[in-house]
Design a protein around this motif. Structure first.
Motif, PDB file in Angstrom:
ATOM      1  N   ARG C  36       0.988  -1.318   0.272  1.00  0.00           N
ATOM      2  CA  ARG C  36      -0.363  -0.016   0.307  1.00  0.00           C
ATOM      3  C   ARG C  36       1.296   1.373   0.101  1.00  0.00           C
ATOM      4  O   ARG C  36       0.956   2.074  -0.424  1.00  0.00           O
ATOM      5  CB  ARG C  36      -0.845   0.457   1.143  1.00  0.00           C
ATOM      6  N   GLU C  40      -1.500   4.598  -5.295  1.00  0.00           N
ATOM      7  CA  GLU C  40      -1.984   3.283  -7.316  1.00  0.00           C
ATOM      8  C   GLU C  40      -1.039   4.368  -8.028  1.00  0.00           C
ATOM      9  O   GLU C  40      -1.222   3.523  -9.073  1.00  0.00           O
ATOM     10  CB  GLU C  40      -3.473   4.627  -6.563  1.00  0.00           C
ATOM     11  N   LYS C  64      -5.390  -1.083  -1.576  1.00  0.00           N
ATOM     12  CA  LYS C  64      -5.779  -0.583  -0.454  1.00  0.00           C
ATOM     13  C   LYS C  64      -6.112  -1.733   1.141  1.00  0.00           C
ATOM     14  O   LYS C  64      -5.959  -1.643   2.013  1.00  0.00           O
ATOM     15  CB  LYS C  64      -7.605  -0.676  -0.570  1.00  0.00           C
ATOM     16  N   ASP C  65      -6.090  -2.690   0.485  1.00  0.00           N
ATOM     17  CA  ASP C  65      -5.539  -4.008   1.156  1.00  0.00           C
ATOM     18  C   ASP C  65      -3.780  -4.945   0.835  1.00  0.00           C
ATOM     19  O   ASP C  65      -3.360  -5.059  -0.211  1.00  0.00           O
ATOM     20  CB  ASP C  65      -6.816  -5.182   1.091  1.00  0.00           C
TER      21      ASP C  65
END
Lengths: 246, 133, 299
Positions: C36, C40, C64-65
């Protein structure tokens, strides 16, 4: 959960015995929520009926060999989760629009010839020797064709295309998308070699824009867009003065 | 290799069922879209006939204006608008423009085309009404 | 550590499990891999396929995970004995790719090395094979043809004309996988490998009683899985025997009872010959050390 079951109806066709394909029903345990249609087929093959034939390899949506019709829609069976169908039965058939060799196995020769016809590799007018270094590219130049390069040749788009279903001479979605991928590549100079195939009657102009190819693509490629773009580009080359340059 | 080994296995030839276009919503909409060109083509043929008749001179020309024809024209207009809409939306997706080395967003291209379309319609309407007076 | 070679990472993960860490999942224990912090943009640019896999197959977004991970068998480090042009000791037979052992990997395969294996050594093997074929004298009675027909006949008799049998291919394969994972997995011991050799013998016995339901000559995938399983059992036996004979740890071969590398005795290739029906013969060949001397991996 332990005794949950699901019905799989799979196409059976043995060219030595059967006049036409038929559906055979198997009821199997649906033991695990992460089970996909391919897991179900593998369970049937290993536990119930070893003669069921189908293609598969990587189980992670990259090899493109496990494409089949799942309840009438072309799907990668490794990525078609049983939980999305249960408790209804799942009908698994060979990809539409292709000759059937056996059970769920289709003859992909036609696609392979078309793929080769568009020369899906980087063509240079003058090959440079290996020692002269690489052809460099910026991220922006890659972005020009990136999505078209995601094609895994799974042929789902051919199974979804009624134009190809009605006329097998049509070059088809994936082949044109890949031709576009190379024509948009800053390192490639092969447009002129591909034009006779893609700008042909049986090339982009056969497409009447159903758009289903882009709907079923498991990798987010948009072949319908590639085809319409190619129509525009080849027309411009024809119409504009000096349009026919390399 | 012997002939036996070379003999191709018999394959089952897949054929499109006649009702293929009823099997999927997208196919159905596609066929509907394709068939809407039939009334448009008929209407355009009629327009050619009208133009031919108008060419014979204003004295003898009286355009066809029955209620049925007006209804037909309105339906044809809806179809034509539908085609124009799909064409312009699609064109926005396939046309690539680069401004300062950055690709122009396709939404902007679509909007520009619809604006052009509206302007062209106003101009044509204006010309028609102006000269008809 | 996260960028270390896979054998070291695998051992670290197994150690975590053994010390009671990790999570319990439907497919065994697992750890969390957390990317993470990359954000992105970097993930989409450099790891788009990982993100797609997570989204499509596990239902997570790696932006996100954390990603559930555990060690698995990934690659066959050994293979058909071949030189750098893909030539095997059998004249006219060339091998390239994962099936071949051109000496690129040694006791470990580094990430992305399958690319040179396919592209560089594939091209080299192709060229060498073409050269061999164009220079070889034409023969009137093609011996390869004869071998081909002998093999076709063997397959017919052994599988297609086989009657009876009560063992399922899938069941033996699954048991073989389990035994290999237990006995010759990330960590190995003398006892574990001895048990493995014995169990593989039992599976070989069971394989002789397999049931073949499909007698079709068209796209018979049950036949191909039977032939494959035969080969896999042979390969498993090869792996188990050579691992048992190697009283040291080297690359992905990690013996708990011999944790150190022993270059004096084992800086060698293991060669296994399955010439006769009897026990396979094990031989060694010295490793040609060039510019880079073997050293301890200290990181």
């Amino acid at each position: 959960m332990a005794d949950k079951r699901i019905t799989i109806q799979a196409t059976r066709y043995d060219p030595d015995k059967d006049e036409r394909p038929r559906l055979q029903s198997y009821e199997i345990p649906f033991s695990d929520d992460s089970m996909v249609v391919l897991d179900a087929l593998n369970y049937i093959k290993s536990e119930v009926d070893g003669s069921l034939s189908y293609r598969w390899s990587c189980r992670m949506g990259i090899c493109g060999s496990c494409g089949m019709m799942v309840n009438g829609t072309p799907k990668l069976t490794c990525n078609a989760f049983l939980r999305d169908y249960w408790p209804r039965p799942v009908v698994v058939e060979p990809l539409n629009n292709f000759p059937v060799i056996r059970d769920l196995v289709i003859d992909m020769d036609d696609f392979m010839h078309k793929l080769k016809a568009i020369k899906p590799w980087i063509i240079r007018r003058q090959e440079i020797p290996l020692g002269a270094g690489e052809h460099r590219q910026t991220n922006e130049q890659i972005d020009d064709f990136r999505q078209f390069s995601q094609c895994i040749n799974c042929m789902l788009c051919y199974a979804a295309c009624p134009v190809y279903g009605l006329n097998n001479e049509f070059l088809g979605p994936a082949a044109i998308a890949l031709a576009r991928r190379y024509n948009l590549d800053s390192r490639d100079q092969g447009l002129k070699q591909r034009l006779p195939v893609i700008a042909d009657n049986e090339g982009v102009w056969e497409c009447s824009f159903v758009g289903e190819c882009s709907v079923v693509c498991p990798k987010g490629v948009d072949p319908a867009k590639a085809i319409q773009q190619t129509k525009l580009e080849t027309t411009m080359r024809f119409v504009l003065p000096y349009g026919n340059r390399d | 290799m012997t002939n036996e080994a070379q003999a191709a296995p018999r394959e089952y030839r897949w054929r499109m069922p006649a009702n293929w276009w009823t099997r999927n919503r997208h196919y159905f909409l596609y066929v509907v879209r394709e068939f809407t060109v039939v009334p448009i083509a008929l209407w355009l043929l009629w327009l050619l006939v009208e133009i031919k008749r108008a060419g014979d001179g204003p004295a003898r020309y009286s355009p066809h204006g029955s209620a049925a024809f007006v209804v037909f024209s309105v339906i044809t207009l809806v179809f034509a608008l539908y085609h124009s809409y799909t064409f312009l939306s699609l064109a926005g997706v396939i046309i690539h423009f680069k401004v300062l080395d950055r690709p122009l967003p396709s939404r902007l291209i679509v909007l520009a085309q619809f604006a052009l379309w509206a302007v062209a319609s106003v101009v044509v309407g204006f010309v028609l009404i102006w000269f008809a007076r | 550590m996260e960028l270390g070679p896979r054998d070291i990472i695998s051992r670290a993960m197994m150690t975590e499990f053994e010390e009671g860490h990790g999570f319990e999942g439907p497919h065994g224990k697992y750890l969390h891999l957390d990317v993470r912090h990359l954000g992105e943009d970097v993930i989409d640019r450099k790891l788009p396929f990982m993100r797609e896999l997570g989204r499509e197959f596990v239902g997570i977004d790696i932006v996100k995970d954390p990603i559930p991970v555990r060690p698995v068998q990934h690659y066959m480090m050994g293979g058909i004995d071949a030189d750098i042009s893909g030539a095997t000791p059998m004249a006219g037979l060339y091998a390239a790719g994962e099936c071949a052992n051109v000496g690129l990997n040694g006791a470990n395969r580094l990430g992305s090395n399958s690319l040179p294996e396919c592209l560089v050594f594939g091209a080299a093997a192709g060229r060498a094979a073409a050269e061999y074929a164009s220079s070889a004298k034409p023969v009137t009675a093609n011996p390869v043809d004869a071998i081909l027909w002998d093999e076709a006949r063997r397959v017919e008799v052994a599988y297609l004309e086989k009657k009876g049998g009560d063992e399922r291919i899938g069941a033996i394969r699954e048991e073989m996988q389990h035994e290999m994972d237990t006995g010759a997995g990330v960590f190995r011991t003398k006892e574990g490998l001895e048990t493995l050799v014995e169990r593989l013998g039992g599976l070989r016995q069971r394989f002789s009683r397999i049931k073949i339901e499909d007698s079709s000559r068209t796209f018979n995938t049950e036949l191909t899985s039977a032939i494959e399983l035969d080969f896999m059992l042979e390969l498993s036996q090869t792996i188990a025997l050579t691992a048992l004979a190697r009283d040291e740890s080297r690359g992905a071969h990690a013996r708990r009872d011999f944790p150190e590398r022993n270059d004096e005795k084992y800086l060698k290739h293991s060669l296994v010959f399955h010439r006769d029906a009897g026990k396979p013969r094990l031989e060694y060949r010295d490793v040609r050390v060039g510019n880079f001397k073997p050293q301890a991996r200290t990181y």
